[in-house]
Design a protein around this motif. Structure first.
Motif, PDB file in Angstrom:
ATOM      1  N   CYS A 187       0.867  -0.948  -0.131  1.00 24.07           N
ATOM      2  CA  CYS A 187      -0.060  -0.125  -0.042  1.00 24.07           C
ATOM      3  C   CYS A 187       0.888   1.265   0.077  1.00 24.07           C
ATOM      4  N   CYS A 244      -1.557   2.771  -2.679  1.00 26.35           N
ATOM      5  CA  CYS A 244      -2.591   2.152  -2.657  1.00 26.35           C
ATOM      6  C   CYS A 244      -3.829   3.327  -2.270  1.00 26.35           C
ATOM      7  N   HIS A 299      -4.984   3.498   1.385  1.00 26.10           N
ATOM      8  CA  HIS A 299      -4.256   3.597   2.495  1.00 26.10           C
ATOM      9  C   HIS A 299      -2.931   4.604   2.389  1.00 26.10           C
ATOM     10  N   CYS A 330      -3.396  -4.657   1.277  1.00 24.98           N
ATOM     11  CA  CYS A 330      -4.403  -4.688   2.275  1.00 24.98           C
ATOM     12  C   CYS A 330      -5.497  -5.676   1.744  1.00 24.98           C
TER      13      CYS A 330
END
Ligand SMILES: [Zn+2]
Length: 121
Positions: free
Chosen positions: A53, A58, A61, A103
């Motif tokens: 992430c 990401c 995140h 994630c």
């Protein structure tokens, strides 16, 4: 600075264990079409990346570091550019590319396995 992604991260190991458990057999750290996917299914020509992430940005995140903001912004851009290039190269060589976020793999491992399974079988 070719390899930014750390090898054998928690998410990657988590996915590999789960795939193994459902009977899927794969190769790891196998260079393919100028890229090195995390998990490779040679017969089905499926390449799987587990993207961290932080390192790959990401959308849920990623939090930009406050210190050395410019350095980190460039670093992220480089990583994302390389990700896109690797995906294109693999696809051009006839591979199916699956990119999973760290994630997703950690929180919904079964879904990640299902996505991989759908591509390899
Ligand atoms: Zn994430």
């Amino acid at each position: 600075m070719r390899k930014v992604r750390r090898r054998d991260t928690g998410a990657e190991m988590c996915l590999r264990r789960a795939l193994w458990k459902v009977g899927l057999r794969y190769r790891t750290n196998l260079p393919v079409a100028g890229a090195t996917p995390d998990v490779v299914f040679t017969r089905a020509k499926v390449a799987v990346f587990v993207d961290g992430c932080f390192w790959h940005g990401c959308p849920t995140h990623y939090v930009a570091p406050v210190n050395n903001a410019e350095f980190w912004r460039k670093r992220l851009t480089q990583n994302q550019t390389r990700d896109a290039r690797d995906t294109l190269r693999l696809e051009a060589a006839g591979w199916t590319v699956l990119r999973l976020w760290e994630c997703e793999v950690l929180r919904r491992t079964e879904d990640a396995v299902a996505r991989v399974r759908a591509e390899v079988s």
